[in-house]
Write a protein that holds these residues in place. Structure first.
Motif, PDB file in Angstrom:
ATOM      1  N   SER A  97     -32.963 -55.583 -32.907  1.00  0.00           N
ATOM      2  CA  SER A  97     -32.374 -56.924 -32.888  1.00  0.00           C
ATOM      3  C   SER A  97     -33.383 -57.927 -33.451  1.00  0.00           C
ATOM      4  CB  SER A  97     -31.978 -57.323 -31.457  1.00  0.00           C
ATOM      5  OG  SER A  97     -33.103 -57.296 -30.595  1.00  0.00           O
ATOM      6  N   GLY A 149     -29.615 -54.261 -33.749  1.00  0.00           N
ATOM      7  CA  GLY A 149     -29.142 -54.763 -35.030  1.00  0.00           C
ATOM      8  C   GLY A 149     -28.546 -56.150 -34.996  1.00  0.00           C
ATOM      9  N   ALA A 150     -28.426 -56.741 -33.810  1.00  0.00           N
ATOM     10  CA  ALA A 150     -27.860 -58.089 -33.710  1.00  0.00           C
ATOM     11  C   ALA A 150     -28.854 -59.122 -34.233  1.00  0.00           C
ATOM     12  CB  ALA A 150     -27.478 -58.404 -32.271  1.00  0.00           C
ATOM     13  N   ASP A 175     -23.961 -54.752 -30.611  1.00  0.00           N
ATOM     14  CA  ASP A 175     -24.661 -54.187 -31.760  1.00  0.00           C
ATOM     15  C   ASP A 175     -24.199 -54.852 -33.056  1.00  0.00           C
ATOM     16  OD1 ASP A 175     -24.931 -52.502 -29.573  1.00  0.00           O
ATOM     17  OD2 ASP A 175     -24.795 -50.657 -30.729  1.00  0.00           O
ATOM     18  N   ASP A 176     -25.156 -55.211 -33.910  1.00  0.00           N
ATOM     19  CA  ASP A 176     -24.894 -55.743 -35.256  1.00  0.00           C
ATOM     20  C   ASP A 176     -24.098 -57.041 -35.260  1.00  0.00           C
ATOM     21  OD1 ASP A 176     -26.267 -53.603 -36.458  1.00  0.00           O
ATOM     22  OD2 ASP A 176     -24.467 -52.352 -36.462  1.00  0.00           O
ATOM     23  N   VAL A 201     -23.658 -61.180 -35.024  1.00  0.00           N
ATOM     24  CA  VAL A 201     -24.434 -62.263 -35.634  1.00  0.00           C
ATOM     25  C   VAL A 201     -24.108 -63.578 -34.936  1.00  0.00           C
ATOM     26  CG1 VAL A 201     -24.866 -63.597 -37.736  1.00  0.00           C
ATOM     27  CG2 VAL A 201     -24.502 -61.117 -37.880  1.00  0.00           C
ATOM     28  N   VAL A 241     -19.170 -55.414 -31.052  1.00  0.00           N
ATOM     29  CA  VAL A 241     -19.934 -54.845 -32.157  1.00  0.00           C
ATOM     30  C   VAL A 241     -19.519 -55.492 -33.475  1.00  0.00           C
ATOM     31  CG1 VAL A 241     -20.332 -52.735 -33.491  1.00  0.00           C
ATOM     32  CG2 VAL A 241     -20.303 -52.646 -30.992  1.00  0.00           C
ATOM     33  N   GLY A 242     -20.502 -56.021 -34.199  1.00  0.00           N
ATOM     34  CA  GLY A 242     -20.257 -56.562 -35.534  1.00  0.00           C
ATOM     35  C   GLY A 242     -19.592 -57.916 -35.594  1.00  0.00           C
ATOM     36  N   ARG A 254     -19.065 -62.077 -35.301  1.00  0.00           N
ATOM     37  CA  ARG A 254     -19.877 -63.231 -35.673  1.00  0.00           C
ATOM     38  C   ARG A 254     -19.491 -64.415 -34.799  1.00  0.00           C
ATOM     39  NH1 ARG A 254     -22.927 -65.132 -40.018  1.00  0.00           N
ATOM     40  NH2 ARG A 254     -22.877 -67.405 -40.271  1.00  0.00           N
TER      41      ARG A 254
END
Length: 353
Positions: free
Chosen positions: A277, A293-294, A309-310, A312, A326-327, A329
């Protein structure tokens, strides 16, 4: 007379979403090791040499993470259920990998529970009751010893009804209006004869089916120990367990990115930052979990948020009690303010498989 262990690690971890979409909950961290690694260390310290990990959901993730158990002082093997078999079915399936003698014992742990109670004392209590049963001759066979904890309100738990000798006479699952009592805390010592009560390849619950039948035979006792425990079944509980680990080391947060103390660290307190992250240097993060991954953008301020995870978080966003999957925004407009519902609190101890 050997001591084995089965760790039940097949649950979906639905309450821990979004972090369990890609990772089984048992491999989420408490501090610098997965939850299940802490359990393996404690099992080795209690004299367990052989452990079977009962897996189902994300089964392929465990062996690469844990190997053969040598790093933890145990021999680790893996059973895999093609479909979840419940706590009882999983135990029976896992014991197929163990060569059990009639006087062996099996420690059974729920894989999302970290308890500080004395495992050795629980095993000793089980063996003492069994020795008494053997000496008595006509006494019921010893089948299981359940770790019990006293709680002020038993309505959210599996309440244990006991006789004066500590024998379990009845189980009452989440009684609607219960006073203080001793509840099932989710760690068991069982005899092979208890395992034999479970049909092969059947979906069976230890707590709702097997233990009540065993108690009717007079072979289930409780071992009382009110030591601290951590159930990591929700994001709030996972964070609480990590912050307890941090406090023991005089830390304000658990930062697994490997950048603590560098300009990229950000202003972080009371939070868990998972590996990979990224938090901007001028961001403020308090009481949050930031997934692998964030990304938390420049000037963002997060309080009591769960960032998957991931995901934004855009620059300048101010958010409180918000969960990102996850993923996802957060923040399409500069300096957006967002507030969600209060975070879920930690659940009760014991089985939730």
């Amino acid at each position: 007379m050997s001591l084995h262990a089965v760790v039940l690690a097949g649950g979906y971890g639905t309450r821990l979403l979004p972090f369990t979409r890609r990772t089984p909950k048992h491999l989420l961290p408490i501090g610098d090791e997965p939850v299940i690694a802490h359990q393996l260390h404690r099992l080795a310290a209690a004299g367990v040499e052989s452990v079977v990990l009962a897996t189902s959901y994300h089964a392929d993730a465990f062996r690469p993470a844990l190997g053969d158990g040598d790093a933890y002082g145990v021999r680790l093997r893996y059973s895999r259920e093609e479909h979840p078999l419940g706590t009882g079915g999983a135990l029976r399936h896992a014991c197929g990998l163990l060569d059990l003698a009639s006087d062996d014992d099996v420690l059974v742990l729920n894989g999302d529970l970290i308890t500080e109670h004395d495992l050795g004392a629980q095993v000793a209590a089980h063996r003492a009751h069994r020795a008494c049963a053997v000496r008595a001759g006509d006494a019921p066979p010893m089948l299981a010893t359940i770790h019990g904890r006293a709680v002020p309100d038993a309505s959210a738990y599996g309440l244990l009804h006991l006789d004066e000798a500590g024998r379990v006479t009845a189980f009452e699952e989440k009684p609607p209006s219960a006073p203080a009592g001793v509840v099932n805390a989710g760690t068991y010592v069982v005899s092979p004869a208890l395992v034999d009560l479970v049909p092969v390849d059947a979906v069976v619950s230890l707590e709702r089916e097997v233990f009540p039948e065993a108690s009717e035979r007079g072979g289930v006792f409780v071992n009382r120990d009110d030591a601290p425990f951590h159930d990591i079944g929700t994001p709030a509980a996972l964070l609480a367990a990590n912050l307890a680990w941090a406090r023991e080391r005089d830390l304000d947060a658990v930062d697994l990115r490997g950048v603590a103390g560098t300009p990229d660290a950000g202003a972080i307190s009371g939070s868990l930052l998972l590996g990979g992250s990224r938090v901007a240097a001028d961001a403020i993060v308090n009481g949050c979990i930031i997934g692998p991954g964030a990304v938390v953008g420049a000037g963002a301020v997060l309080e009591d948020c769960v960032i998957g995870d991931d995901a934004v978080v855009a620059p300048g966003v101010r958010a409180r009690r918000v969960t990102l999957d996850v993923g996802e925004r957060l923040g399409q407009e500069p300096h957006q303010r967002l507030e969600g519902s209060p975070a879920e609190t930690a659940g009760p101890p014991g089985p939730k498989r």
